[in-house]
Design an enzyme around this catalytic site. Sequence first.
Site, PDB file in Angstrom:
ATOM      1  N   ASP A 184      -7.844   5.448 -28.956  1.00 58.33           N
ATOM      2  CA  ASP A 184      -6.492   5.236 -28.513  1.00 58.33           C
ATOM      3  C   ASP A 184      -6.009   4.025 -28.787  1.00 58.33           C
ATOM      4  O   ASP A 184      -6.826   3.437 -28.759  1.00 58.33           O
ATOM      5  CB  ASP A 184      -6.430   6.100 -27.121  1.00 58.33           C
ATOM      6  CG  ASP A 184      -4.547   6.132 -26.908  1.00 58.33           C
ATOM      7  OD1 ASP A 184      -3.943   5.757 -27.616  1.00 58.33           O
ATOM      8  OD2 ASP A 184      -5.104   5.366 -25.885  1.00 58.33           O
ATOM      9  N   GLY A 192      -3.440   1.986 -27.051  1.00 61.47           N
ATOM     10  CA  GLY A 192      -3.873   1.149 -25.706  1.00 61.47           C
ATOM     11  C   GLY A 192      -2.612   1.629 -24.942  1.00 61.47           C
ATOM     12  O   GLY A 192      -1.535   1.593 -24.097  1.00 61.47           O
ATOM     13  N   ASP A 214      -7.655  15.483 -26.754  1.00 63.67           N
ATOM     14  CA  ASP A 214      -8.705  15.422 -25.755  1.00 63.67           C
ATOM     15  C   ASP A 214      -8.211  15.079 -24.096  1.00 63.67           C
ATOM     16  O   ASP A 214      -6.886  15.470 -24.530  1.00 63.67           O
ATOM     17  CB  ASP A 214      -8.665  13.761 -26.905  1.00 63.67           C
ATOM     18  CG  ASP A 214      -7.656  12.427 -25.996  1.00 63.67           C
ATOM     19  OD1 ASP A 214      -6.466  12.692 -27.053  1.00 63.67           O
ATOM     20  OD2 ASP A 214      -7.438  12.287 -25.022  1.00 63.67           O
ATOM     21  N   CYS A 231     -25.175  24.848 -23.027  1.00 61.39           N
ATOM     22  CA  CYS A 231     -26.040  23.613 -23.004  1.00 61.39           C
ATOM     23  C   CYS A 231     -27.538  23.539 -22.473  1.00 61.39           C
ATOM     24  O   CYS A 231     -27.749  24.778 -21.242  1.00 61.39           O
ATOM     25  CB  CYS A 231     -25.631  21.751 -22.412  1.00 61.39           C
ATOM     26  SG  CYS A 231     -25.337  22.127 -20.680  1.00 61.39           S
TER      27      CYS A 231
END
Length: 376
Positions: A92, A94, A271, A311
């Site tokens: 990203d 900023g 995200d 997991c």
Amino acid sequence: MEFSILHTDPASSARSGLLKTGHGTIPTPIFMPVGTAGSVKGIHQRDLKDEVGAPIILGNTYHLYLRPGMDVLQKAGGLHSFMNWDRSILTDSGGYQVFSLAANRKLLPEGARFQSHIDGSRHMFTPERVVDIQRIIGSDIMMALDECTPWPCDAAYAKKSLDLTHRWLDLGWERYRNTGPLHGHDQTFFPIVQGSVYPDLRRRSAEYIAGKGAEGNAIGGLSVGEPAEDMYAMVAEVNAILPADKPRYLMGVGTPVNLLEAIALGVDMFDCVMPTRNGRNGMLFTARGILNMKNRKWMDDFSPVDEDGHCFADTQYSKAYLRHLIVSGEMLGAQIASLHNLSFYLWLVRQARNEIENGSFSTWKEKMVSVLATRL
RNA sequence: GGGGAGAUACCAAAGUGGCCAACUGGGGCAGACUGUAAAUCUGCUGUCGCACGACUUCGGAGGUUCGAAUCCUCCUCUCCCCA
């Protein structure tokens, strides 16, 4: 970068695809774990690969620029090498810090002036500089500097901000076109649509962004507090304009339900800090709903953390033990919860992809949406 | 045996006549978190009530006072120092 669409859902705008970078092939739709400062908080790289199965993660230009700084990153040979991550990285720009550090920055036509949240020192981020920094970081996908507008945001400000974001895009795009990668692998550059919750501004921005002909396009300025319905409406508006043959990245989103709804609208990349931050704070996302591990009811529940989890920690530890760790402030609790949430998020997008390929995405999505939001 | 200090809510600890149902911490319970200034933040935590409010509390018993966690008397218990 290359992007190809493999399947499209007959009943929605969802699609599955493959996105190739210099660091591997990313199946889409994809969720990208956030690793702001060169680390996905609480998860080491081995688990990120073997347990979470993440083909791409995020880094943050602002945070990496402040620490460890450009000098170290340059000497390290870029972020991949520095953090020992040989899969893809998106950084990203900023732009989100323009939003989140609003009290510590000033917006100017030529860029954003920041005061460091660490030591108060002053720094200037121009759209060009942000490209230069991301060249040094060596991210596979670089983001344009934008203003992520807050919510609520009046139409006049949203329009003014949009013009600034577009102006910055011109400058950043130019720098991107006139420079090349520094670390021997290809880098691409995504522009970002803004426009707050105003359909006309969103359409205008999408047209402007699409006009650049970038290899992928992002939608920003959403999931900043507006109702989810507004967010979906804006995504629908924008996706009708952004090229269908390029990946679409909805920045900062979101909850499991947000992901499925946005996938249905034709979004390919996501995200969000939610799986890691909320995990650290004791919230678990599962295919059966949401658990607040701090709740007393898990105190003596010795069943696995998540029976259908993906997991190792899901089946090797009990809810009672995880609750104990989190309530006690033990680091391991935050690690297990983060690992669980990330592997769940990656499973969710993998499953969405499977359903798209089977032509059953829409019915599956409708079923999942109610379950995922259930409070257990 | 002699001298001294103290007993406050789950714990620790303020408060020493009315502004006290009682500061503050901890603990407990619940909530929030969306391109990470977050392993963070917020609320509640005597009982009943949605709330206004009502009721019962500051070791025990009695007393002074318009009014007591705060003053007096006795009792019970704890801790410290010296022998």
